[in-house]
Write an enzyme that holds these catalytic residues in place. Structure first.
Site, PDB file in Angstrom:
ATOM      1  N   VAL A   9       0.873  -1.172   0.000  1.00 24.76           N
ATOM      2  CA  VAL A   9       0.000   0.000   0.000  1.00 24.76           C
ATOM      3  C   VAL A   9       0.906   1.217   0.000  1.00 24.76           C
ATOM      4  CG1 VAL A   9      -1.988  -1.112   1.095  1.00 24.76           C
ATOM      5  CG2 VAL A   9      -0.244  -0.015   2.514  1.00 24.76           C
ATOM      6  N   SER A  10       0.399   2.333  -0.512  1.00 21.28           N
ATOM      7  CA  SER A  10       1.233   3.518  -0.678  1.00 21.28           C
ATOM      8  C   SER A  10       1.429   4.315   0.602  1.00 21.28           C
ATOM      9  CB  SER A  10       0.641   4.430  -1.756  1.00 21.28           C
ATOM     10  OG  SER A  10       0.589   3.737  -2.977  1.00 21.28           O
ATOM     11  N   THR A  11       0.414   4.349   1.461  1.00 24.68           N
ATOM     12  CA  THR A  11       0.523   5.143   2.687  1.00 24.68           C
ATOM     13  C   THR A  11       0.096   4.313   3.882  1.00 24.68           C
ATOM     14  OG1 THR A  11      -1.733   5.990   2.598  1.00 24.68           O
ATOM     15  CG2 THR A  11      -0.051   7.258   1.418  1.00 24.68           C
TER      16      THR A  11
END
Length: 188
Positions: A9-11
């Site tokens: 996931v990016s964040t």
């Protein structure tokens, strides 16, 4: 032979649950999770460690190809490296398995579509920025000093009434901000 899932996931505010549930259901022996931007290759140390640890006949499973790489070039490099080492790659969403000729064809097709989509986003962003600029709007932070303030500071400095530090304090900015303002005025 191990079947290993990779979830990214990016964040930190995003959840792995959707990906990890799908990877577990697909029969992965274990799942490696990571939080990091796909755009920055160095932000994915878990992925690089995982890829290096995979051996012949292992299977790397991802929920979607964009979880593995952000460009066609990078995706192709990873897939080629895995294939040369005898490691299979599976993507659940795109239903790709690179051990077959059809799987490799579909893999390359989806990789090109993903790159096309990213290129369109970049193109639209640039067009939006150009349109805003044409309307007189520019991005970035507004200057802390007005032209009049920079002229005033230059007058103080030229007349040796104040030092650069004193002029900056009088204008309520740092000395570095004043120096940048003076340098920008000098270039104009």
């Amino acid at each position: 032979m191990a079947t290993v899932g990779y979830s990214r996931v990016s964040t930190g505010s995003q959840e792995h649950r959707l990906q990890t549930d799908a990877l577990t259901k697909a029969g992965c022996d274990y799942v490696v999770t990571e939080v990091g931007s796909g755009a920055d290759e160095r932000a994915r140390p878990q992925l690089h460690h995982l890829i290096q640890s995979l051996a012949r006949d292992d299977v790397l499973v991802v929920w979607r190809l964009d979880r593995l790489a952000r460009s066609v070039k990078e995706l192709t490099m990873i897939a080629t490296d895995l294939a040369e080492r005898g490691v299979r790659l599976r993507s659940l969403t795109e239903q790709i398995d690179t051990t077959t000729p059809q799987g490799r064809l579909i893999f390359n097709f989806f990789a090109m579509l993903a790159q096309f989509e990213r290129d369109l986003i970049v193109e639209r962003t640039k067009a939006g920025l150009a349109a805003a600029k044409a309307r007189g709007r520019t991005g970035g932070r507004k200057p802390l000093l007005t032209d009049a303030q920079v002229r005033q500071a230059k007058a103080w400095l030229d007349a040796r009434q104040m030092t650069q530090m004193q002029a900056a304090r009088a204008l309520g900015v740092s000395r570095a901000t004043l120096a940048r303002g003076l340098a920008a005025r000098k270039q104009d």
